[in-house]
Design an enzyme around this catalytic site. Structure first.
Site, PDB file in Angstrom:
ATOM      1  N   SER A  27       0.820  -1.203   0.000  1.00 32.42           N
ATOM      2  CA  SER A  27       0.000   0.000   0.000  1.00 32.42           C
ATOM      3  C   SER A  27       0.864   1.268   0.000  1.00 32.42           C
ATOM      4  O   SER A  27       1.750   1.414  -0.845  1.00 32.42           O
ATOM      5  CB  SER A  27      -0.948  -0.053   1.201  1.00 32.42           C
ATOM      6  OG  SER A  27      -1.997   0.863   1.065  1.00 32.42           O
ATOM      7  N   ASP A  73      -7.550  -5.964  -6.503  1.00 32.37           N
ATOM      8  CA  ASP A  73      -7.482  -4.651  -5.846  1.00 32.37           C
ATOM      9  C   ASP A  73      -7.767  -3.562  -6.871  1.00 32.37           C
ATOM     10  O   ASP A  73      -7.230  -3.604  -7.985  1.00 32.37           O
ATOM     11  CB  ASP A  73      -6.067  -4.473  -5.277  1.00 32.37           C
ATOM     12  CG  ASP A  73      -5.882  -3.192  -4.488  1.00 32.37           C
ATOM     13  OD1 ASP A  73      -6.893  -2.595  -4.055  1.00 32.37           O
ATOM     14  OD2 ASP A  73      -4.725  -2.791  -4.288  1.00 32.37           O
ATOM     15  N   HIS A 117      -6.271  -6.033  -1.972  1.00 35.34           N
ATOM     16  CA  HIS A 117      -5.178  -5.118  -1.642  1.00 35.34           C
ATOM     17  C   HIS A 117      -4.084  -5.800  -0.818  1.00 35.34           C
ATOM     18  O   HIS A 117      -2.903  -5.506  -0.979  1.00 35.34           O
ATOM     19  CB  HIS A 117      -5.770  -3.933  -0.880  1.00 35.34           C
ATOM     20  CG  HIS A 117      -4.852  -2.766  -0.744  1.00 35.34           C
ATOM     21  ND1 HIS A 117      -4.286  -2.120  -1.828  1.00 35.34           N
ATOM     22  CD2 HIS A 117      -4.402  -2.107   0.354  1.00 35.34           C
ATOM     23  CE1 HIS A 117      -3.532  -1.119  -1.399  1.00 35.34           C
ATOM     24  NE2 HIS A 117      -3.587  -1.098  -0.079  1.00 35.34           N
TER      25      HIS A 117
END
Ligand code: NAG
Ligand code: NAG
Ligand code: NAG
Ligand code: NAG
Length: 476
Positions: free
Chosen positions: A197, A389, A448
């Site tokens: 991330s 994601d 994610h």
């Protein structure tokens, strides 16, 4: 400009409160076993380190995490600048004398590193109010370091906030230098940095800082970035194909909308590139990037397009179980989180200022990926994506890897994706690499956080990478 959240605060919605969270006893002071030392005189005598280490041997009977495994926790203290950075280190479950050391960089910006100990690839999980051992974990094959960064995140504290990745990374380099000088028994093993991330911003900048300043005893051998915010202008090119059915999932937009959106892609990319100008301070994706609007109308989960958005959690509800664990005074004491007690007792996964402050500096859209060529000259880089994601799409991650300006660029682009195969023969993704330096891997059916949906695949990828800087694949 719309704002967009890079953090993954409520990805794991545990419903049961931790029973220990009811305990509100008072905190003892430095009752643990401390190893205090300064690192003001490193071996080569050529540089001063700002940080000293305040470390405690963790009593695992009290924490319940990785019982029987040697652990240290405490602070890196920069007294002059009043910065105090909290860490928790675990020896490998296997062979800590030889296994690599991995620092897992937290995302956000402003999300706790130690919180990750109880999620996805960490040491344990909170289940039914109890800590259980996480069997599919980085801890099986590496010693693990978790850090609450930047300052004022989690148990870390400081007089002033940090508001950009470059400053945060500089603090981390100096903290890591202090760590390996304080614990030389972990400094000869290979060292790797992993993060997902927003850590896609931090990991390259940190690696570049380490490789250019060359602190003693930081034996950096590779970096690994999962679903990262690396090169936003390249990454955005994956949004439209993913939402419009060209990324392995059914289209979420009407043919008309998808066709019309094609028209704005050039403008969208050009607006992103403007964010790379030195003076730019972009705080959100440009309005021209309409793929996000198509996606937004679907009500799907940004972190996993296979799912609908879940309703936001009640801000007045009970704390999330991992936060509750860390708010427990007995745990706070056992890990020596001896900063401001009011802050510790209200521990939250993500602080409420870093996202805003980094945002106002345009930090989410800076061209930090431009350090990658210099990194590739010295160490290998793995980029991987869970392919469901939307926040950081796999097509965008692939485009990012293919856009890196390094001598292997053409070779890497020409390389075909090969199946990524588990030991039992199951295909769990696709992978390609060039010159043993740059690798890209797509993991099927994961959002994610790939470790969350496909733990076996993600663990196979990361353990193989740590061993040999390769990804298991067929030779097609
Ligand atoms: C960022 O941090 C620096 C150093 O603390 C400070 O001088 C500056 O005003 C901050 N900028 C913003 C926009 O928060
Ligand atoms: C795309 O742009 C062209 C040129 O501006 C225009 O003629 C065309 O109608 C647009 N297509 C769609 C689907 O909006
Ligand atoms: C941010 O966090 C601090 C410390 O926990 C708290 O005092 C403050 O009320 C919070 N602010 C907002 C806007 O939530
Ligand atoms: C291979 O292992 C994975 C992960 O444990 C599992 O999901 C899959 O079903 C296995 N495949 C076979 C053919 O056994």
């Amino acid at each position: 400009m719309k704002s967009i959240l890079f953090a993954i605060p409520l990805l794991f919605s545990f419903t049961l409160a931790h029973p220990l969270s009811q305990n509100t006893g008072s905190l003892g002071s430095n009752t643990g076993l401390y190893r205090r030392a300064t690192v003001d005189s490193p071996n080569n005598g050529t540089r001063q380190n700002r940080f000293t280490v305040r470390a405690k041997l963790v009593d695992t009977q009290k924490t319940g995490v990785e019982t029987g495994v040697k652990q240290y926790s405490g602070y890196f203290d920069d007294k002059e600048n009043d910065k105090h950075i909290f860490f928790w280190f675990f020896e490998s479950r296997s062979n800590p004398k030889q296994d690599p050391v991995v620092y897992d960089v937290s995302g956000g910006p402003g999300c706790s590193g130690v919180h990750d100990i109880l999620t996805t690839f960490g040491a344990g999980k909170v289940k039914d109010g109890q800590i259980t051992r996480n069997e599919i974990s980085f801890h099986n094959y590496a010693s693990m370091l978790y850090i609450d960064q930047p300052v004022n995140t989690g148990f870390s504290y400081a007089a002033q906030n940090v508001n950009n990745t470059v400053t945060a990374a500089r603090d981390l380099t100096d903290a890591l230098t202090a760590f390996f000088q304080h614990f030389p028994e972990y400094s000869t093993q290979d060292f790797h940095i992993h993060g997902i991330s927003y850590a896609g911003r931090t990991v390259p900048i940190l690696a570049d800082d380490i490789l250019s300043r060359k602190p003693p005893n930081v034996n950096l051998k590779s970096i690994m970035i999962g679903n990262g915010m690396i090169d936003p202008a390249s990454q955005v090119t994956g949004d439209l194909p993913l939402v419009c059915g060209k990324g392995g999932y059914p289209s979420l937009g009407s043919p008309e909308k998808c066709l019309a959106a094609e028209n704005s892609t050039a403008q969208c990319t050009s607006d992103y590139l403007n964010c790379y100008e030195p003076q730019a301070k972009c705080e959100g994706p440009p309005d021209s990037c309409v793929a996000r609007n198509i996606f937004g109308e679907t009500g799907r989960d940004t972190y996993d397009i296979r799912k609908q958005n879940s309703p936001p959690s009640d801000p007045n509800g009970p704390p999330e179980p991992i936060d509750a664990y860390f708010r427990n005074p007995a745990i706070i004491e056992a890990i020596g989180a001896e900063g401001p007690i009011a802050k510790a007792l209200s521990f939250t996964q993500c602080n409420n200022h870093s996202f805003r402050d980094f945002g106002s500096m345009g930090d989410g859209f800076k061209p930090y990926h431009r350090v990658l060529p210099g990194i590739l000259e010295q160490i290998p880089v793995l980029i991987y994506n869970g392919d469901a994601d939307f926040l950081c799409t796999w097509l965008g991650g692939l485009a990012t890897a293919e856009a890196v300006e390094w001598p292997g660029k053409a070779e890497f682009k020409q390389e075909q994706m090969k199946p990524f195969i588990l030991g039992n023969g199951t295909e769990v993704g696709q992978t390609k690499s060039a010159r043993g330096r740059l690798s890209y891997t797509r993991i099927y059916q994961a959002g994610h956080s790939a470790f969350s949906a496909q733990p076996e695949a993600a663990a196979a990828l990361c353990s193989a990478w740590l061993k040999s800087r390769t990804v298991p694949s067929s030779r097609k």
